[in-house]
Design a protein around this motif. Structure first.
Motif, mmCIF file in Angstrom:
data_model
loop_
_atom_site.group_PDB
_atom_site.id
_atom_site.type_symbol
_atom_site.label_atom_id
_atom_site.label_comp_id
_atom_site.label_asym_id
_atom_site.label_seq_id
_atom_site.Cartn_x
_atom_site.Cartn_y
_atom_site.Cartn_z
ATOM 1 N N ASP A 100 29.139 -6.294 -8.247
ATOM 2 C CA ASP A 100 30.300 -6.498 -7.383
ATOM 3 C C ASP A 100 31.086 -7.732 -7.793
ATOM 4 O O ASP A 100 32.047 -8.108 -7.123
ATOM 5 N N SER A 101 30.663 -8.353 -8.852
ATOM 6 C CA SER A 101 31.289 -9.606 -9.290
ATOM 7 C C SER A 101 31.319 -9.666 -10.798
ATOM 8 O O SER A 101 30.588 -10.436 -11.423
ATOM 9 N N LYS A 102 32.185 -8.848 -11.397
ATOM 10 C CA LYS A 102 32.156 -8.694 -12.844
ATOM 11 C C LYS A 102 32.861 -9.813 -13.607
ATOM 12 O O LYS A 102 32.679 -9.948 -14.801
ATOM 13 N N TRP A 103 33.675 -10.588 -12.924
ATOM 14 C CA TRP A 103 34.300 -11.722 -13.599
ATOM 15 C C TRP A 103 33.420 -12.945 -13.409
ATOM 16 O O TRP A 103 33.023 -13.282 -12.299
ATOM 17 N N SER B 166 31.768 -6.751 -18.175
ATOM 18 C CA SER B 166 31.659 -5.395 -18.702
ATOM 19 C C SER B 166 32.565 -5.173 -19.893
ATOM 20 O O SER B 166 32.137 -4.690 -20.945
ATOM 21 N N GLY B 167 33.815 -5.550 -19.742
ATOM 22 C CA GLY B 167 34.783 -5.286 -20.798
ATOM 23 C C GLY B 167 34.883 -6.368 -21.849
ATOM 24 O O GLY B 167 35.429 -6.144 -22.929
ATOM 25 N N GLY B 168 34.374 -7.556 -21.534
ATOM 26 C CA GLY B 168 34.452 -8.654 -22.486
ATOM 27 C C GLY B 168 35.797 -9.343 -22.542
ATOM 28 O O GLY B 168 36.011 -10.218 -23.372
ATOM 29 N N PHE B 169 36.722 -8.965 -21.661
ATOM 30 C CA PHE B 169 38.051 -9.607 -21.667
ATOM 31 C C PHE B 169 37.886 -11.055 -21.243
ATOM 32 O O PHE B 169 37.107 -11.371 -20.353
ATOM 33 N N THR B 170 38.671 -11.915 -21.860
ATOM 34 C CA THR B 170 38.592 -13.325 -21.516
ATOM 35 C C THR B 170 39.955 -13.860 -21.106
ATOM 36 O O THR B 170 41.001 -13.305 -21.460
#
Length: 127
Positions: free
Chosen positions: A30-33, A54-58
């Motif tokens: 519930d807290s992916k960032w 999950s996505g690896g976006f930064t």
């Protein structure tokens, strides 16, 4: 139960480098960032670097671009903060946090909400 465990900071010299890690345990879907948020007497706690686990976006705040880098090891549930060319103004207590945001920019916005926080670790940079 979600726990975020931050590695030890320390006392460092200006111009040096720092690497912090944040180990996440428990289910935090519930807290992916996840973000790094330094706090100093001069500055309120505010996210400066965030990563979508999950996505690896930064996302990095403009104030730290080029000097701070967030990354992760998904297999080990570790999030890192690399700081190069340390400056005395980098002195702060560094916190790791996990939350749900709509974007990296939102994750670093003033007042962004986080569900989980790790313990802070003191980093002191001397000139």
């Amino acid at each position: 139960q979600v726990q975020l465990l931050v590695s030890a900071g320390g006392s460092l010299q200006a111009g040096g480098s720092l690497s912090l890690s944040c180990a996440a345990s428990g289910n935090h879907t519930d807290s992916k960032w996840m973000a790094w948020s330094p706090q100093s007497p001069a500055n309120e706690r505010e996210g400066v670097a965030a990563i979508h686990t999950s996505g690896g976006f930064t996302s990095h705040a403009d104030s730290v671009k080029g000097g701070f880098t967030i990354s992760q090891d998904k297999a080990k549930n570790l999030v890192y903060l690399q700081v190069n060319d340390l400056k005395p103004e980098d002195t702060a207590t560094y916190y790791c946090a996990a939350g749900l945001a709509t974007s990296g920019r939102a994750a670093l916005a003033t007042g962004a909400k986080y569900n989980y926080w790790g313990q802070g670790t003191q980093v002191t940079v001397s000139s």
